[in-house]
Structure formats: C-alpha cells, structure tokens
Scaffold this motif. Structure first.
Motif, PDB file in Angstrom:
ATOM      1  N   UNK A 147      13.749   5.139  -4.333  1.00  0.00           N
ATOM      2  CA  UNK A 147      14.122   4.037  -3.425  1.00  0.00           C
ATOM      3  C   UNK A 147      14.304   4.469  -1.981  1.00  0.00           C
ATOM      4  N   UNK A 148      13.789   5.661  -1.601  1.00  0.00           N
ATOM      5  CA  UNK A 148      13.971   6.093  -0.215  1.00  0.00           C
ATOM      6  C   UNK A 148      12.796   6.877   0.372  1.00  0.00           C
ATOM      7  N   UNK A 149      11.878   7.320  -0.462  1.00  0.00           N
ATOM      8  CA  UNK A 149      10.725   8.087   0.031  1.00  0.00           C
ATOM      9  C   UNK A 149       9.482   7.214  -0.110  1.00  0.00           C
ATOM     10  N   UNK A 150       8.832   6.946   1.004  1.00  0.00           N
ATOM     11  CA  UNK A 150       7.644   6.091   1.022  1.00  0.00           C
ATOM     12  C   UNK A 150       6.401   6.952   1.194  1.00  0.00           C
ATOM     13  N   UNK A 151       5.468   6.801   0.253  1.00  0.00           N
ATOM     14  CA  UNK A 151       4.212   7.544   0.277  1.00  0.00           C
ATOM     15  C   UNK A 151       3.073   6.543   0.374  1.00  0.00           C
ATOM     16  N   UNK A 152       2.193   6.738   1.359  1.00  0.00           N
ATOM     17  CA  UNK A 152       0.990   5.916   1.484  1.00  0.00           C
ATOM     18  C   UNK A 152      -0.215   6.831   1.319  1.00  0.00           C
ATOM     19  N   UNK A 153      -1.391   6.288   1.482  1.00  0.00           N
ATOM     20  CA  UNK A 153      -2.577   7.141   1.365  1.00  0.00           C
ATOM     21  C   UNK A 153      -2.640   8.163   2.484  1.00  0.00           C
ATOM     22  N   UNK A 188       0.808  -1.217   0.000  1.00  0.00           N
ATOM     23  CA  UNK A 188       0.000   0.000   0.000  1.00  0.00           C
ATOM     24  C   UNK A 188       0.838   1.261   0.000  1.00  0.00           C
ATOM     25  N   UNK A 189       1.857   1.297  -0.875  1.00  0.00           N
ATOM     26  CA  UNK A 189       2.750   2.457  -0.879  1.00  0.00           C
ATOM     27  C   UNK A 189       3.318   2.704  -2.269  1.00  0.00           C
ATOM     28  N   UNK A 190       3.815   3.917  -2.427  1.00  0.00           N
ATOM     29  CA  UNK A 190       4.589   4.307  -3.601  1.00  0.00           C
ATOM     30  C   UNK A 190       5.975   4.638  -3.081  1.00  0.00           C
ATOM     31  N   UNK A 237      14.896  17.767   0.409  1.00  0.00           N
ATOM     32  CA  UNK A 237      14.183  18.512  -0.632  1.00  0.00           C
ATOM     33  C   UNK A 237      13.287  17.615  -1.480  1.00  0.00           C
ATOM     34  N   UNK A 238      13.775  16.416  -1.813  1.00  0.00           N
ATOM     35  CA  UNK A 238      12.965  15.509  -2.631  1.00  0.00           C
ATOM     36  C   UNK A 238      11.700  15.101  -1.877  1.00  0.00           C
ATOM     37  N   UNK A 239      11.825  14.789  -0.604  1.00  0.00           N
ATOM     38  CA  UNK A 239      10.658  14.411   0.201  1.00  0.00           C
ATOM     39  C   UNK A 239       9.687  15.585   0.324  1.00  0.00           C
TER      40      UNK A 239
END
Length: 137
Positions: free
Chosen positions: A104-110, A98-100, A119-121
């Motif tokens: 390879x280091x920033x995890x996004x869920x709903x 359940x994530x994007x 900065x990327x996050x």
C-alpha cells in the motif's frame, strides 16, 4: 454483467495508451503513431504520426475501423506474480492506473519504482530490474 464487460474493455484499452499503434479508418487510411489518449467512443489522439508529416492527430471514433497494437504490452501480471513471492498478500495490480502497488505504499509502473523508499522499495526495485533484464532477452 455489462458493467464487468465494459470495465474489462476499458482495462484492455488502457494497455494501448503510450504504445505504438496502427489505426485504420473507415476510408481505409492507416495512421501509425503513439496512442496518447482514447475515450469510450474510440475518439483518439495519436502522437508522432509516421509518414504523413503530422505531429499530432485527433480522430473521431466513428471513423475508427481498427486499432492494432504494434508492440508488446508490459506484462503487469508476470511482474506482480514475481513481487508476490517476495511480498505475499501485499501486492495489488491496478491496471486502471497502469501500476502495481506493494504494501500500500510502493508504486511500480512499467518505468520502474515511482513511489516509495526504504529497504522494501529497494527490494522491489531489484525484482523489477531483474524482471526487465529477463524479459528483454
């Protein structure tokens, strides 16, 4: 082929977890609640069951006739496409968890950005926030 179908069924089923569902049993009883867990035999756990005075209910999958999703699932693909515009080739959808995953280091869920900093996050968080505002309209 069967393994692909089974995996796809599992991915689709995971979209129901944490969402409001209506479960109809083989004896035509209907339970409305939040799907807390489910296995490959359709054994399931419902939280906050409405109208029955039940807080938590476990149902044997052999008695489950139908499970209806009562709310729209989170659209991971649409969010991933939007993130892909800002981070081409660096976005992976992991529906099994359940994530994007971005870079390879920033995890996004709903629920939003759960892992990652910098900065990327911050950019991912901004894209997520605008996506959520637009989809709630």
């Amino acid at each position: 082929m069967a393994a692909v179908v089974t995996r796809r069924f599992g991915e689709e089923t995971l979209q129901f977890v944490g969402k409001k569902v209506a479960v109809e049993t083989s004896d035509n009883k209907i339970y409305n609640g939040t799907l807390a867990g489910i296995d490959d035999k359709l054994d399931l756990v419902l939280d906050n069951v409405e109208g029955h005075g039940i807080l938590k209910l476990m149902l044997n999958g052999a008695f489950v006739k139908e499970i209806r999703l009562m709310e729209k699932p989170f659209d991971f693909r649409a969010l991933a496409e939007r993130l892909e515009r800002a981070f081409p080739g660096l976005v992976k959808i992991r529906e099994d968890v359940g994530a994007i995953i971005v870079m390879d280091k920033i995890k996004v869920t709903q629920a939003g950005v759960e892992e990652g900093s910098g900065l990327a996050a911050d950019r991912v968080r901004s894209i997520y926030d605008s996506f959520m505002k637009e989809t709630k309209k």
